[in-house]
Design a protein around this motif. Structure first.
Motif, PDB file in Angstrom:
ATOM      1  N   VAL A 211       0.622  -6.146   8.930  1.00  0.00           N
ATOM      2  CA  VAL A 211       0.740  -4.313   8.633  1.00  0.00           C
ATOM      3  C   VAL A 211       1.803  -4.193   7.050  1.00  0.00           C
ATOM      4  O   VAL A 211       0.996  -2.862   6.282  1.00  0.00           O
ATOM      5  N   ALA A 212       1.785  -5.518   5.989  1.00  0.00           N
ATOM      6  CA  ALA A 212       2.525  -6.090   5.434  1.00  0.00           C
ATOM      7  C   ALA A 212       1.049  -5.198   4.286  1.00  0.00           C
ATOM      8  O   ALA A 212       1.635  -4.720   3.727  1.00  0.00           O
ATOM      9  N   MET A 213       0.099  -5.670   4.476  1.00  0.00           N
ATOM     10  CA  MET A 213      -0.650  -6.062   3.146  1.00  0.00           C
ATOM     11  C   MET A 213      -1.885  -3.654   3.956  1.00  0.00           C
ATOM     12  O   MET A 213      -1.739  -3.476   2.827  1.00  0.00           O
ATOM     13  N   ALA A 214      -1.525  -3.247   5.011  1.00  0.00           N
ATOM     14  CA  ALA A 214      -1.851  -2.136   5.139  1.00  0.00           C
ATOM     15  C   ALA A 214      -0.955  -0.950   4.208  1.00  0.00           C
ATOM     16  O   ALA A 214      -1.215  -0.872   3.516  1.00  0.00           O
ATOM     17  N   ILE A 215       0.506  -1.787   4.724  1.00  0.00           N
ATOM     18  CA  ILE A 215       1.658  -0.308   4.028  1.00  0.00           C
ATOM     19  C   ILE A 215       1.343  -1.130   2.339  1.00  0.00           C
ATOM     20  O   ILE A 215       1.631  -0.206   2.042  1.00  0.00           O
ATOM     21  N   GLY A 216       1.537  -1.781   1.981  1.00  0.00           N
ATOM     22  CA  GLY A 216       1.022  -2.126   0.684  1.00  0.00           C
ATOM     23  C   GLY A 216       0.637  -1.600  -0.089  1.00  0.00           C
ATOM     24  O   GLY A 216      -0.251  -1.206  -0.990  1.00  0.00           O
ATOM     25  N   ALA A 217      -1.422  -1.970   0.615  1.00  0.00           N
ATOM     26  CA  ALA A 217      -1.612  -1.252  -0.179  1.00  0.00           C
ATOM     27  C   ALA A 217      -2.317   0.625   0.069  1.00  0.00           C
ATOM     28  O   ALA A 217      -2.463   1.233  -0.881  1.00  0.00           O
ATOM     29  N   LEU A 218      -1.649   1.353   1.217  1.00  0.00           N
ATOM     30  CA  LEU A 218      -1.053   2.824   1.023  1.00  0.00           C
ATOM     31  C   LEU A 218      -0.013   3.058   0.402  1.00  0.00           C
ATOM     32  O   LEU A 218      -0.429   3.808  -0.534  1.00  0.00           O
ATOM     33  N   VAL A 219       1.056   2.197  -0.009  1.00  0.00           N
ATOM     34  CA  VAL A 219       2.121   2.611  -1.149  1.00  0.00           C
ATOM     35  C   VAL A 219       1.027   2.767  -1.919  1.00  0.00           C
ATOM     36  O   VAL A 219       1.957   3.300  -3.179  1.00  0.00           O
ATOM     37  N   GLY A 220       0.258   1.484  -2.842  1.00  0.00           N
ATOM     38  CA  GLY A 220       0.068   1.266  -3.901  1.00  0.00           C
ATOM     39  C   GLY A 220      -1.555   2.807  -4.208  1.00  0.00           C
ATOM     40  O   GLY A 220      -1.188   3.507  -5.360  1.00  0.00           O
ATOM     41  N   LEU A 221      -1.155   2.831  -3.318  1.00  0.00           N
ATOM     42  CA  LEU A 221      -2.422   4.251  -3.351  1.00  0.00           C
ATOM     43  C   LEU A 221      -1.855   5.453  -3.691  1.00  0.00           C
ATOM     44  O   LEU A 221      -2.230   6.631  -3.904  1.00  0.00           O
ATOM     45  N   VAL A 222      -0.563   6.098  -2.926  1.00  0.00           N
ATOM     46  CA  VAL A 222       0.327   7.075  -3.230  1.00  0.00           C
ATOM     47  C   VAL A 222       0.985   6.820  -4.417  1.00  0.00           C
ATOM     48  O   VAL A 222       0.450   8.101  -4.797  1.00  0.00           O
ATOM     49  N   LEU A 223       1.117   6.083  -4.658  1.00  0.00           N
ATOM     50  CA  LEU A 223       1.689   5.717  -6.406  1.00  0.00           C
ATOM     51  C   LEU A 223       0.714   5.588  -7.204  1.00  0.00           C
ATOM     52  O   LEU A 223       0.966   5.183  -8.325  1.00  0.00           O
ATOM     53  N   SER A 224      -0.911   5.874  -7.089  1.00  0.00           N
ATOM     54  CA  SER A 224      -1.771   5.479  -7.886  1.00  0.00           C
ATOM     55  C   SER A 224      -1.442   6.779  -8.959  1.00  0.00           C
ATOM     56  O   SER A 224      -1.983   6.313 -10.095  1.00  0.00           O
ATOM     57  N   GLY A 225      -1.336   7.465  -8.244  1.00  0.00           N
ATOM     58  CA  GLY A 225      -1.327   9.115  -9.445  1.00  0.00           C
ATOM     59  C   GLY A 225      -0.011   9.348 -10.894  1.00  0.00           C
ATOM     60  O   GLY A 225      -0.496  10.393 -11.100  1.00  0.00           O
ATOM     61  N   THR A 226       1.130   8.631 -10.285  1.00  0.00           N
ATOM     62  CA  THR A 226       2.131   8.725 -10.964  1.00  0.00           C
ATOM     63  C   THR A 226       2.102   7.642 -12.384  1.00  0.00           C
ATOM     64  O   THR A 226       0.864   6.498 -12.348  1.00  0.00           O
ATOM     65  N   ASN A 227       3.041   8.116 -13.456  1.00  0.00           N
ATOM     66  CA  ASN A 227       3.065   7.297 -14.366  1.00  0.00           C
ATOM     67  C   ASN A 227       3.757   5.820 -14.446  1.00  0.00           C
ATOM     68  O   ASN A 227       4.472   5.917 -15.426  1.00  0.00           O
ATOM     69  N   LEU A 228       4.163   5.149 -12.990  1.00  0.00           N
ATOM     70  CA  LEU A 228       4.718   4.477 -13.007  1.00  0.00           C
ATOM     71  C   LEU A 228       3.880   2.866 -13.148  1.00  0.00           C
ATOM     72  O   LEU A 228       2.799   3.317 -13.344  1.00  0.00           O
ATOM     73  N   SER A 229       4.949   1.831 -13.778  1.00  0.00           N
ATOM     74  CA  SER A 229       3.590   0.443 -14.212  1.00  0.00           C
ATOM     75  C   SER A 229       3.359  -0.200 -13.414  1.00  0.00           C
ATOM     76  O   SER A 229       4.040   0.724 -12.363  1.00  0.00           O
ATOM     77  N   SER A 230       2.820  -0.801 -13.293  1.00  0.00           N
ATOM     78  CA  SER A 230       2.382  -1.510 -12.478  1.00  0.00           C
ATOM     79  C   SER A 230       3.217  -2.815 -11.321  1.00  0.00           C
ATOM     80  O   SER A 230       3.192  -2.462 -10.829  1.00  0.00           O
ATOM     81  N   ARG A 231       4.098  -2.669 -12.481  1.00  0.00           N
ATOM     82  CA  ARG A 231       5.180  -3.451 -12.397  1.00  0.00           C
ATOM     83  C   ARG A 231       6.359  -2.931 -11.415  1.00  0.00           C
ATOM     84  O   ARG A 231       6.509  -3.180 -10.157  1.00  0.00           O
ATOM     85  N   ALA A 232       6.284  -1.733 -11.320  1.00  0.00           N
ATOM     86  CA  ALA A 232       7.103  -0.929 -10.591  1.00  0.00           C
ATOM     87  C   ALA A 232       6.372  -0.646  -9.237  1.00  0.00           C
ATOM     88  O   ALA A 232       7.141  -0.463  -8.363  1.00  0.00           O
ATOM     89  N   VAL A 233       5.182  -0.506  -9.612  1.00  0.00           N
ATOM     90  CA  VAL A 233       4.184   0.206  -8.377  1.00  0.00           C
ATOM     91  C   VAL A 233       4.267  -1.126  -7.547  1.00  0.00           C
ATOM     92  O   VAL A 233       4.360  -1.056  -5.725  1.00  0.00           O
ATOM     93  N   ALA A 234       3.962  -2.202  -7.966  1.00  0.00           N
ATOM     94  CA  ALA A 234       4.125  -3.601  -6.878  1.00  0.00           C
ATOM     95  C   ALA A 234       5.375  -3.975  -6.696  1.00  0.00           C
ATOM     96  O   ALA A 234       5.970  -4.303  -5.140  1.00  0.00           O
ATOM     97  N   ILE A 235       6.633  -3.877  -7.135  1.00  0.00           N
ATOM     98  CA  ILE A 235       7.958  -4.228  -6.673  1.00  0.00           C
ATOM     99  C   ILE A 235       8.118  -2.890  -5.314  1.00  0.00           C
ATOM    100  O   ILE A 235       8.410  -3.085  -4.118  1.00  0.00           O
ATOM    101  N   ILE A 236       7.706  -1.254  -5.565  1.00  0.00           N
ATOM    102  CA  ILE A 236       7.392  -0.650  -4.589  1.00  0.00           C
ATOM    103  C   ILE A 236       7.223  -1.148  -3.546  1.00  0.00           C
ATOM    104  O   ILE A 236       7.271  -1.016  -1.972  1.00  0.00           O
ATOM    105  N   ALA A 237       6.131  -1.426  -3.580  1.00  0.00           N
ATOM    106  CA  ALA A 237       5.015  -1.454  -2.488  1.00  0.00           C
ATOM    107  C   ALA A 237       5.485  -2.938  -1.058  1.00  0.00           C
ATOM    108  O   ALA A 237       5.582  -2.482  -0.254  1.00  0.00           O
ATOM    109  N   GLY A 238       5.723  -3.712  -2.332  1.00  0.00           N
ATOM    110  CA  GLY A 238       6.534  -5.133  -1.749  1.00  0.00           C
ATOM    111  C   GLY A 238       7.451  -4.508  -0.664  1.00  0.00           C
ATOM    112  O   GLY A 238       7.356  -5.340   0.398  1.00  0.00           O
ATOM    113  N   LEU A 239       8.353  -4.304  -1.244  1.00  0.00           N
ATOM    114  CA  LEU A 239       9.718  -3.596  -0.482  1.00  0.00           C
ATOM    115  C   LEU A 239       9.841  -3.190   0.754  1.00  0.00           C
ATOM    116  O   LEU A 239       9.590  -3.222   1.517  1.00  0.00           O
ATOM    117  N   ALA A 240       8.643  -2.699   0.350  1.00  0.00           N
ATOM    118  CA  ALA A 240       7.969  -0.932   1.486  1.00  0.00           C
ATOM    119  C   ALA A 240       7.885  -1.546   2.771  1.00  0.00           C
ATOM    120  O   ALA A 240       7.707  -1.519   4.026  1.00  0.00           O
TER     121      ALA A 240
END
Length: 134
Positions: free
Chosen positions: A19-48
């Protein structure tokens, strides 16, 4: 006191990691079009991924199958430690992602979810082994 049934820990770990890998990948996909840094994307995906996989494990293992420990009364310190574990796993995924993989936010999210879930699973096993099954 709950009774440990064979396969409960393995089922918990599999649910958390998948579940964590699937949710992390989904959050990464959703946040891929934003201006967030890769560090922020990683932290948000990991926390979610950590939060949602913990909820999924509780719903499937405890409520659904009726085995495992009741996590409704988890101490606040364990919640704080799992947030720290999530950040640590996410930053480890970010470092691995930056040096090896390249620009794929979906893979970054999946790695952040995986590493955060592994650290959370170690915390979960240690907590349950030392408090519920003595």
């Amino acid at each position: 006191m709950p009774v440990r049934k064979p396969g409960t820990i393995s089922a918990s770990l599999l649910i958390v990691i998948v579940v964590a890998m699937a949710i992390g990948a989904l959050v990464g996909l959703v946040l891929s079009g934003t201006n967030l840094s890769s560090r922020a994307v990683a932290i948000i995906a990991g926390l979610a991924a950590t939060v949602i996989s913990g909820i999924a494990r509780y719903k499937v293992v405890f409520l659904g199958a009726g085995v495992g420990a009741d996590d409704t009364r988890v101490p606040g310190v364990v919640v704080a430690y799992s947030a720290i574990a999530s950040v640590a796993g996410s930053l480890a995924a970010h470092d691995l992602y930056g040096s090896i993989i390249g620009e794929m936010p979906v893979l970054l999210g999946a790695l952040a979810g995986l590493f955060s879930a592994i650290i959370m699973a170690m915390l979960m096993i240690t907590y349950h082994a030392n408090t519920h099954y003595n």
